[in-house]
Write a protein that holds these residues in place. Sequence first.
Motif: not given
Length: 193
Positions: A54-68
């Motif tokens: 997801l981070e590679q494809r959607y760099p602007a995506l609001q995502l809490d990586r550490e929470a996931v």
Amino acid sequence: MTTPDPLHRALHAPGPRPLPDEAAHLLRTIDAPPRLAAHLRLVHDVAYELVEWLEQRYPALQLDREAVLFGAATHDVGKAVHVSELSVPGSAHEEVGRELLLVHGTAPELARFAATHASWTLPDIGLEDLLVSVADKIWKNKRVPELEDLVVRRLAEASGRTVWEEFMDLDDALTAVGEGAQERLAFQSAHTV
């Protein structure tokens, strides 16, 4: 020479990425079953792959990586109390897991994953919750169209692309992850309940 205890082996055996330190410490504190630790490592590892994609494809995506990643690493912690649910389906572990995390000092916004990982149709469910749910299914190559459709809609909203385009890309990514299911199942089975 002493051999490591079964929980230590489940937490440190070569294979999936190690759990976050906080999650591994919790599992040792509650003397979690080795199979639970192995399962959590596997789901965490798959969640890591999904977040990277997801981070590679959607760099602007609001995502809490550490929470996931924390959610994936602890989502089934309640099975340390409801051990039978390591072998048979059940949901008693969900709320118990959330409560267990809270008692051990986990912030409510992180403890929630133990209760939401099987409830993706709840109102206001976050993308992070959906990703933990997907990781908990795809690690063994189980596809849940209703769940995947929710993720696809979120991705289409974020990217501006069509739902169909997002579906095709997510389907390819999940198919690739699912191809490792046999090895993951063997890793989990190698650890005792």
